[in-house]
Scaffold this active site. Structure first.
Site, short mmCIF file in Angstrom:
data_model
loop_
_atom_site.label_atom_id
_atom_site.label_comp_id
_atom_site.label_asym_id
_atom_site.label_seq_id
_atom_site.Cartn_x
_atom_site.Cartn_y
_atom_site.Cartn_z
CD GLU A 117 7.44 45.03 -9.11
OE1 GLU A 117 6.53 44.64 -9.84
OE2 GLU A 117 8.63 44.93 -9.41
CG HIS A 233 1.03 47.02 -15.18
ND1 HIS A 233 0.97 48.24 -14.56
CD2 HIS A 233 2.14 46.41 -14.73
CE1 HIS A 233 2.02 48.36 -13.75
NE2 HIS A 233 2.74 47.25 -13.84
NE ARG A 280 1.47 43.87 -11.80
CZ ARG A 280 2.54 43.40 -12.37
NH1 ARG A 280 2.45 42.51 -13.34
NH2 ARG A 280 3.73 43.81 -12.01
CG HIS A 341 1.59 43.68 -17.71
ND1 HIS A 341 2.57 44.44 -18.32
CD2 HIS A 341 2.19 43.07 -16.65
CE1 HIS A 341 3.71 44.30 -17.64
NE2 HIS A 341 3.52 43.47 -16.65
NE ARG A 376 3.20 38.01 -14.64
CZ ARG A 376 3.89 39.12 -14.42
NH1 ARG A 376 4.78 39.18 -13.45
NH2 ARG A 376 3.67 40.19 -15.17
C1 SIN Z 1 6.23 46.31 -13.51
O1 SIN Z 1 7.36 46.76 -13.47
O2 SIN Z 1 5.27 46.88 -12.98
C2 SIN Z 1 5.99 45.03 -14.26
C3 SIN Z 1 6.65 43.89 -13.62
C4 SIN Z 1 5.88 42.62 -13.84
O3 SIN Z 1 5.07 42.55 -14.76
O4 SIN Z 1 6.04 41.68 -13.05
#
Ligand code: SIN
Length: 510
Positions: A117, A233, A280, A341, A376
């Site tokens: 991610e 997000h 993000r 988010h 975060r």
């Molecule tokens: C996501 O799946 O993009 C969200 C996961 C997160 O907020 O850490």
């Protein structure tokens, strides 16, 4: 009416459930009460798609890399000791969850399948398809149902703490099914009430995320910090008529999806050398800039180069949800835009999860441990929840249970009909959501913050007046909680003078 319990846990997400299970197993003669304001399985945890960031194999990854990624993402504001502790505990906490029956995807070789991610320099996200939170919640609730000294009360809505000289003695609760207010006394009260998303027009959070724990803490005078760091997000599904905003997990970008603008240009590398896998805050701001320049309502996530079977197998929930909205992600670009988010700050807690109020502890999204700093890192939130519920458990198992002395037996307000002022409350909630989205979003301005704060205070006065005139119901208290917390978020945003992480304020003249 006053009820009593040994430990009172507010919230039925990952933090509250894991803590309750540990306490119940260690103290079979003690009573652990979990209260939750909706159905027990309704929490932010359930909607977590990505997974849990854990260094599972030190030959492929390293704790120091995870620590460094967390720091870079937090833009200098993470607490070094906290980051070290949380990252190092990852494997142990994951093992515990698996022993309690949580399933995670494995490769054909039988090892954990790791996703990637934004902001992570390596693959390290353990997951269950694209519904990790749902699976965790399922396993934990099953375990709770088999544990006889945990009492789970749904549709119990916490109103305020029962306080005596900076000590928390329990909570006033609206029992929605019986339509009455009761007090619950407890030796220790633990807040695990989650986030704030419903105060924004576009959020990935469910309807229950109305800042309840934060507002209770604010009213009680607890110490809070870094409320200005609201994470957006980058990729929530954009659909002009959809009622709820559906998340398109960052794991999809981790798997290779590309962000494109309406002209089909892949734009993220113009903003950051990590492209789609920048953190993000950077991706959300980049999208906001693209949208402002193009005057388009959304950008697009392109997965059409994925193997169609892979896409359906790895991201079944996302694939199905897109289909419901007429988008076949194997062939069509998915329209997306940022949505609120996560709250990175919150109620300040120490290494034991203790707040500034005695006998009141907090964990999960409502708390501020120092892990996230200004922004975060993806999939660090479930990890933090696990590590801090363990910290609270370790602290509580050492504590003596002292008698509770309390003279307060009556809540000062009456209960009104659940439909009371329904239209007015919904109207005000929408106004608040609009205001927060426009003025307390990805890019803020001082002048807008100041006028917003005055407006929020006026609405809060109106709500207080309604409470005194008609009594309370859940909708009204949720609105009060969102207004109370919104005021503090705005105050923290006004006070911050430097931009970092998820906080970005531009000059009033620009
Ligand atoms: C996501 O799946 O993009 C969200 C996961 C997160 O907020 O850490």
């Amino acid at each position: 009416m006053i009820d009593t319990t040994d430990y009172l846990v507010l919230g039925s997400g990952i933090s509250g459930l894991t803590l309750a299970i540990k306490l119940a197993e260690t103290f079979p003669d003690r009573k652990i009460t979990i209260i939750t304001k909706a159905h027990a399985d309704e929490s932010n945890t359930k909607y977590a798609q990505g997974g849990i960031a854990v260094v599972v194999d030190q030959t492929q990854d390293h704790f120091d890399q995870h620590i460094q990624d967390t720091f870079i993402c937090g833009d200098g504001l993470c607490d070094a000791k906290v980051v070290q502790r949380v990252v190092h505990q990852g494997p142990e906490r994951l093992k515990e969850l698996m022993e309690w029956g949580t399933r995670f995807d494995k490769t054909t070789d039988g090892i954990l399948d790791l996703g990637q991610e934004g902001g992570h320099s390596n693959k390290r996200v353990v997951h269950y398809q694209d519904q990790t939170g749902w699976e965790i919640q399922r396993a934990l609730l099953e375990k709770v149902s088999q544990t006889s000294n945990i009492i789970l009360r749904d549709h119990y809505f916490a109103l305020d703490f029962i306080l005596h000289q900076n000590q928390c003695l329990g909570v006033w609760v609206l029992n929605e099914k019986k339509h009455k207010i009761i007090g619950i006394h407890a030796h220790f009260t633990i807040l695990a009430t989650g986030g704030i998303g419903q105060m924004y027009e576009q959020t990935t959070n469910p309807m229950v995320a109305t800042a309840d724990g934060l507002a209770m803490a604010i009213r009680a005078g607890a110490k809070l910090a870094e409320l200005e760091f609201i994470q957006f997000h980058p990729t929530a599904l954009y659909h002009p008529t959809a009622e709820n905003t559906f998340l398109i997990s960052e794991a999809v970008r981790g798997y290779g999806a590309q962000l494109k603008n309406h002209q089909g240009n892949r734009f993220m590398f113009d903003y950051d050398s990590r492209g789609e896998l920048a953190s993000r805050d950077i991706v959300s701001r980049a999208i906001q800039t693209e949208l402002a320049a193009s005057q388009q309502p959304c950008v697009y996530l392109d997965c059409t180069h994925f193997d169609p079977d892979d896409l359906k197998q790895k991201f079944p929930t996302i694939y199905q949800n897109c289909l419901i909205h007429g988008i076949d992600a194997t062939r069509d670009w998915i329209p997306v835009k940022p949505a609120q988010h996560y709250m990175c700050g919150g109620i300040v807690v120490n290494q034991n999860g203790q707040t500034s109020i005695e006998k009141l502890l907090a964990c999960g999204e409502c708390s501020r441990t120092g892990l996230h700093g200004a922004n975060r890192l993806a999939s660090n939130s479930l990890l933090e929840a696990l590590v801090y519920s363990e910290a609270i458990y370790q602290y509580l198992r050492q504590q003596k249970m002292e008698p509770i002395h309390c003279d307060e037996h009556i809540f000062p307000l009456i209960v009104s009909d659940a439909t009371m002022l329904f239209q007015e409350i919904q109207f005000l909630k929408k106004q608040l959501q609009k205001l927060m989205q426009q003025n307390v979003g990805i890019v803020r301005k001082n002048a807008h913050l100041l006028t917003s704060q005055t407006q929020v205070m006026l609405w809060l006065k109106q709500v207080n007046h309604w409470e005194l005139s008609y009594g309370i119901n859940k909708n009204l208290v949720e609105l009060k909680n969102m207004l109370t917390t919104a005021w503090s978020i705005i105050e923290h945003s006004i006070q911050r003078t430097n931009n970092c992480g998820a906080f970005y304020k531009i000059d009033d003249r620009s």
